[in-house]
Design an enzyme around this catalytic site. Structure first.
Site, PDB file in Angstrom:
ATOM      1  N   GLU A 280      -7.487  -2.135  -7.896  1.00 46.11           N
ATOM      2  CA  GLU A 280      -7.145  -0.700  -6.987  1.00 46.11           C
ATOM      3  C   GLU A 280      -8.033  -0.939  -5.799  1.00 46.11           C
ATOM      4  O   GLU A 280      -9.684  -1.385  -5.449  1.00 46.11           O
ATOM      5  CB  GLU A 280      -7.617   0.639  -7.256  1.00 46.11           C
ATOM      6  CG  GLU A 280      -7.445   1.301  -6.217  1.00 46.11           C
ATOM      7  CD  GLU A 280      -8.159   1.975  -4.747  1.00 46.11           C
ATOM      8  OE1 GLU A 280      -8.031   1.227  -3.843  1.00 46.11           O
ATOM      9  OE2 GLU A 280      -8.902   2.574  -5.149  1.00 46.11           O
TER      10      GLU A 280
ATOM     11  N   CYS B 152     -10.431   3.543   0.364  1.00 53.98           N
ATOM     12  CA  CYS B 152      -9.205   2.957   0.412  1.00 53.98           C
ATOM     13  C   CYS B 152      -8.008   3.597   0.392  1.00 53.98           C
ATOM     14  O   CYS B 152      -7.459   2.406   1.732  1.00 53.98           O
ATOM     15  CB  CYS B 152      -9.415   2.835  -1.359  1.00 53.98           C
ATOM     16  SG  CYS B 152      -9.122   4.164  -2.147  1.00 53.98           S
TER      17      CYS B 152
ATOM     18  N   GLY C   2     -11.040  -8.441  -5.940  1.00 51.75           N
ATOM     19  CA  GLY C   2      -9.580  -8.092  -6.710  1.00 51.75           C
ATOM     20  C   GLY C   2      -8.922  -9.618  -7.521  1.00 51.75           C
ATOM     21  O   GLY C   2      -8.397  -9.727  -8.371  1.00 51.75           O
TER      22      GLY C   2
ATOM     23  N   LYS D  79     -20.235  -2.352 -14.241  1.00 46.72           N
ATOM     24  CA  LYS D  79     -21.397  -2.533 -13.069  1.00 46.72           C
ATOM     25  C   LYS D  79     -21.016  -1.513 -12.116  1.00 46.72           C
ATOM     26  O   LYS D  79     -19.743  -1.968 -10.825  1.00 46.72           O
ATOM     27  CB  LYS D  79     -20.717  -4.582 -12.847  1.00 46.72           C
ATOM     28  CG  LYS D  79     -22.128  -5.605 -12.610  1.00 46.72           C
ATOM     29  CD  LYS D  79     -22.295  -4.567 -11.255  1.00 46.72           C
ATOM     30  CE  LYS D  79     -21.577  -5.067  -9.885  1.00 46.72           C
ATOM     31  NZ  LYS D  79     -22.417  -5.106  -8.302  1.00 46.72           N
TER      32      LYS D  79
ATOM     33  N   GLU E  45      -8.746  -4.881   6.398  1.00 44.33           N
ATOM     34  CA  GLU E  45      -8.993  -3.196   5.819  1.00 44.33           C
ATOM     35  C   GLU E  45     -10.669  -3.649   7.011  1.00 44.33           C
ATOM     36  O   GLU E  45     -11.078  -3.928   7.086  1.00 44.33           O
ATOM     37  CB  GLU E  45      -9.076  -2.968   4.661  1.00 44.33           C
ATOM     38  CG  GLU E  45      -9.283  -2.103   4.479  1.00 44.33           C
ATOM     39  CD  GLU E  45      -9.775  -1.453   2.938  1.00 44.33           C
ATOM     40  OE1 GLU E  45     -10.572  -2.552   1.703  1.00 44.33           O
ATOM     41  OE2 GLU E  45      -8.673  -0.541   2.403  1.00 44.33           O
TER      42      GLU E  45
ATOM     43  N   GLY F  13     -12.292  -2.181  -5.601  1.00 42.54           N
ATOM     44  CA  GLY F  13     -12.716  -2.565  -4.262  1.00 42.54           C
ATOM     45  C   GLY F  13     -12.617  -3.374  -3.178  1.00 42.54           C
ATOM     46  O   GLY F  13     -11.340  -3.716  -2.430  1.00 42.54           O
ATOM     47  N   SER F  14     -12.261  -4.625  -2.798  1.00 46.13           N
ATOM     48  CA  SER F  14     -11.738  -5.652  -1.855  1.00 46.13           C
ATOM     49  C   SER F  14     -10.073  -6.331  -2.384  1.00 46.13           C
ATOM     50  O   SER F  14     -10.501  -7.174  -3.616  1.00 46.13           O
ATOM     51  CB  SER F  14     -12.265  -6.539  -1.108  1.00 46.13           C
ATOM     52  OG  SER F  14     -12.936  -8.080  -1.663  1.00 46.13           O
TER      53      SER F  14
HETATM   54  P1  NAI Z   1     -15.993  -6.235  -2.625  1.00 46.11           P
HETATM   55  O1  NAI Z   1     -14.507  -6.347  -3.604  1.00 46.11           O
HETATM   56  O2  NAI Z   1     -17.476  -7.356  -3.078  1.00 46.11           O
HETATM   57  O3  NAI Z   1     -17.428  -5.230  -3.801  1.00 46.11           O
HETATM   58  C1  NAI Z   1     -16.728  -4.899  -4.823  1.00 46.11           C
HETATM   59  C2  NAI Z   1     -17.364  -4.214  -6.342  1.00 46.11           C
HETATM   60  O4  NAI Z   1     -17.176  -6.143  -6.908  1.00 46.11           O
HETATM   61  C3  NAI Z   1     -18.862  -4.049  -6.263  1.00 46.11           C
HETATM   62  O5  NAI Z   1     -19.523  -3.845  -7.351  1.00 46.11           O
HETATM   63  C4  NAI Z   1     -19.136  -5.519  -6.197  1.00 46.11           C
HETATM   64  O6  NAI Z   1     -20.301  -6.344  -6.525  1.00 46.11           O
HETATM   65  C5  NAI Z   1     -18.319  -6.794  -7.309  1.00 46.11           C
HETATM   66  N1  NAI Z   1     -17.634  -7.714  -6.866  1.00 46.11           N
HETATM   67  C6  NAI Z   1     -18.577  -8.661  -5.816  1.00 46.11           C
HETATM   68  N2  NAI Z   1     -18.176 -10.424  -5.989  1.00 46.11           N
HETATM   69  C7  NAI Z   1     -17.804 -10.408  -7.219  1.00 46.11           C
HETATM   70  C8  NAI Z   1     -17.191 -11.031  -8.067  1.00 46.11           C
HETATM   71  N3  NAI Z   1     -17.269 -12.712  -7.382  1.00 46.11           N
HETATM   72  N4  NAI Z   1     -17.157 -11.165  -9.363  1.00 46.11           N
HETATM   73  C9  NAI Z   1     -17.563 -10.254  -9.829  1.00 46.11           C
HETATM   74  N5  NAI Z   1     -17.568  -8.863  -8.861  1.00 46.11           N
HETATM   75  C10 NAI Z   1     -17.880  -8.512  -7.825  1.00 46.11           C
HETATM   76  O7  NAI Z   1     -15.895  -5.515  -1.805  1.00 46.11           O
HETATM   77  P2  NAI Z   1     -17.776  -5.206  -0.557  1.00 46.11           P
HETATM   78  O8  NAI Z   1     -17.820  -5.850  -0.305  1.00 46.11           O
HETATM   79  O9  NAI Z   1     -19.288  -4.528  -1.147  1.00 46.11           O
HETATM   80  O10 NAI Z   1     -16.342  -4.913   0.806  1.00 46.11           O
HETATM   81  C11 NAI Z   1     -15.870  -5.428   1.938  1.00 46.11           C
HETATM   82  C12 NAI Z   1     -15.185  -5.001   1.695  1.00 46.11           C
HETATM   83  O11 NAI Z   1     -14.239  -5.004   0.361  1.00 46.11           O
HETATM   84  C13 NAI Z   1     -15.109  -3.137   2.054  1.00 46.11           C
HETATM   85  O12 NAI Z   1     -15.416  -3.440   3.780  1.00 46.11           O
HETATM   86  C14 NAI Z   1     -13.898  -3.107   2.656  1.00 46.11           C
HETATM   87  O13 NAI Z   1     -12.483  -3.526   3.457  1.00 46.11           O
HETATM   88  C15 NAI Z   1     -13.677  -3.634   1.185  1.00 46.11           C
HETATM   89  N6  NAI Z   1     -13.236  -2.044  -0.074  1.00 46.11           N
HETATM   90  C16 NAI Z   1     -12.569  -1.919  -0.731  1.00 46.11           C
HETATM   91  C17 NAI Z   1     -12.397  -1.069  -1.402  1.00 46.11           C
HETATM   92  C18 NAI Z   1     -11.609   0.035  -1.698  1.00 46.11           C
HETATM   93  O14 NAI Z   1     -12.095   1.093  -2.253  1.00 46.11           O
HETATM   94  N7  NAI Z   1     -10.767  -0.322  -2.071  1.00 46.11           N
HETATM   95  C19 NAI Z   1     -13.923  -0.491  -2.079  1.00 46.11           C
HETATM   96  C20 NAI Z   1     -15.394  -1.265  -1.464  1.00 46.11           C
HETATM   97  C21 NAI Z   1     -14.922  -2.017  -0.386  1.00 46.11           C
END
Ligand code: NAI
Ligand code: MG
Length: 499
Positions: A268, A303, A250, A192, A402, A245-246
């Site tokens: 992560e 990250c 996580g 996904k 972050e 992701g966030s």
């Molecule tokens: P996110 O954590 O919401 O998204 C990451 C992934 O999780 C995406 O594929 C998203 O569709 C999926 N996701 C979101 N909600 C979900 C749920 N309830 N169940 C299953 N999958 C789900 O991150 P987002 O909203 O894109 O970015 C927000 C903040 O997160 C950023 O500003 C940053 O601080 C952090 N982030 C950290 C990352 C890292 O590499 N550690 C990467 C992306 C974001």
């Protein structure tokens, strides 16, 4: 002149690309069952790149079923290691042969400079598949010491269907870090991608089949987190979720596991990494170059970004000046221009989020030394100028949360002990760096700092054997390295009475 010409070339190549937007299930491109679509947007100018199928629970069910069918049939899970290696090597070769296409797709989809795609993301993704393929026939079980009438051994077997949920900051590379070990270990995968960067995964899926990967082994379901990610993480036929992701999401992954089949979860989740510059650093120019790369590279959407730059008071004015000069080399511009060092952020909502944090920093009394807003002339894209805050204290929101954008916080300290105490005063623990010419101090820092990765007189470096992952709320998983491959297997203990 050549740069203008090169930029025009990349724009022409981008315009000629035919972008696939459907889901990839059981070896074929298919629309989402409900027919729902969303638009993928180019953050450099807000234009629509493609209509992308938006998957929901029924699509996830279909993809998981196809993965499970392939797994049980043994077409991949029981393929001989050498044959599986050959497919992954061909897959790596095909990715390399399509390097320009991958570079353009991620650049127009999420804004990163094409020069970075060509120098970093694509070659490292190729390396990831090659490294992981090399490891396939190095995975071993073991034989236990038992009485002579017993043979006791431990097998390592694949898990089944693995769900990979990835972010948008390195769409191709983060996908590679998850799917390469998952596939190498013999699992089926349902990927996904992030809704902000859905396109490169679809090219990847096509190439996997072209490389000889059996249908159903690698499926891609685009869509939004709650609609496609959540049902994948809750699915009872999924044996592991590999997530980047966030931290907020996580944590949800672990909840979903507990609410369903207790699937394995690796996470992560980013950080607020300390990058420490001691007064005895051998060369402040070099330290400042890496510090700038650590927070302005990839627009700060990294990250392990060194977002808290801890500087010893004795060198504070001198270092700050050099660092400001280094930031200037990350001038935002057209990401399809090979000379550009910084592109737009991934989308307008991330731009809003980062600008909001900049406002919070100013309100808290930190001094904005440079940047702090949208660069003049680039208002039609999701741009934020490289921003440096000085006078930051570690209790300020901009030092705790972050930001995931090009915003550096300079925090002053006095002496090693205070540096470590500030470094560790965070919920996160992904990476940490130190610049010093004192060998003992460097290794004491590596011992004392609470982080999964430590860089001494370097930052954000590493190769495929260097485990990548964090402590504390930065998550529990490790990507890259042999351990990552092992984490996509499970043991089976066999006890045989042999007379
Ligand atoms: P996110 O954590 O919401 O998204 C990451 C992934 O999780 C995406 O594929 C998203 O569709 C999926 N996701 C979101 N909600 C979900 C749920 N309830 N169940 C299953 N999958 C789900 O991150 P987002 O909203 O894109 O970015 C927000 C903040 O997160 C950023 O500003 C940053 O601080 C952090 N982030 C950290 C990352 C890292 O590499 N550690 C990467 C992306 C974001
Ligand atoms: Mg996009």
């Amino acid at each position: 002149m050549t740069i203008v010409a090169q930029s025009a070339t990349w724009h022409e190549k981008a315009a000629r690309l035919k972008l696939e937007g459907r889901l990839f299930i059981d070896g074929d491109f298919v629309p989402a069952l409900g027919g729902k679509v969303f638009e993928s947007i180019n953050p450099a100018d807000g234009s629509v790149l493609a209509e992308v199928s938006s998957g929901g629970p029924a699509d996830i069910d279909r993809a998981v079923a196809s993965g499970l069918k392939a797994f049980k049939a043994g077409v991949w899970s029981r393929m001989s290691p050498r044959d599986r290696m050959a497919v992954l090597y061909r897959f790596a070769d095909l990715i390399e042969a399509h390097k320009d296409e991958f570079a353009i797709i991620d650049t127009i989809d999420m804004g990163k400079p094409i020069a970075e795609m060509l120098a970093v993301d694509v070659p490292l993704a190729v390396l990831c598949f090659r490294f992981t393929a090399e490891c396939i026939d190095k995975v071993q079980g073991s034989v236990g010491a038992t009485s002579p009438d017993v043979l006791s051994y431990v097998l390592r077997q694949p898990l089944g269907v693995v769900g990979c949920i990835v972010p948008w900051n390195y769409p191709l590379l983060m996908t590679a870090w998850k799917i390469a070990p998952a596939l190498a270990a013999g699992n089926s995968v349902v990927l996904k991608p992030a809704e902000q960067s859905p396109l490169s995964a679809l090219l990847l899926a096509r190439l996997f089949v072209e490389a000889g990967g059996p249908a159903g082994v690698f499926n891609v379901v685009n869509g939004f987190g709650p609609e496609a990610g959540k049902p994948l993480a809750l699915h009872n036929d999924v044996e592991k979720i590999a997530f980047t992701g966030s931290a907020e999401i996580g944590k949800l992954m672990m909840t979903y596991s507990g609410q369903s089949n207790l699937k394995k979860v690796s996470t992560e989740c980013g950080g607020k990494s300390p990058h420490v510059i001691m007064a005895d650093a051998a060369d402040l120019e070099t330290a400042a170059t890496w510090a700038a790369m650590g927070i302005f590279g990839n627009q700060g959407e990294v990250c392990c970004a060194g977002s808290r730059i801890l500087v010893e008071k004795a060198i504070l004015p001198e270092f700050t000046e050099i660092f400001r000069a280094k930031a200037a080399s990350y001038a935002p511009g057209d990401p399809l221009d090979p000379a550009t060092g910084m592109g737009p952020l991934v989308d307008f909502s991330q731009q809003k989020r980062v600008l909001n944090y900049i406002g919070i920093g100013k309100q808290a009394g930190a001094a904005c030394l440079t940047g702090g807003g949208v660069p003049v002339g680039l208002e039609k894209g999701a741009y934020v100028a490289p921003t440096i805050f000085t006078g930051v204290t570690n209790d300020m929101t901009i030092a705790r949360e972050e930001i995931f954008g090009p915003v550096a916080s300079i925090i002053a300290f006095d002496g090693y002990d205070e540096a470590v105490s500030i470094a560790n005063d965070t919920n996160f623990g992904l990476a940490a760096g130190i610049w010093t010419s004192d060998l003992g101090k460097a290794h004491r820092f590596a011992r004392d700092v609470e982080a999964g990765m430590v860089y001494i007189n370097s930052y954000m470096n590493g190769d495929m054997q260097f485990p990548f992952g964090g402590w504390k709320e930065s998550g529990n998983g490790r990507d890259k390295c042999m351990d990552a491959l092992i984490s996509y297997t499970q043991t089976k203990s066999v006890w045989a009475t042999i007379g």
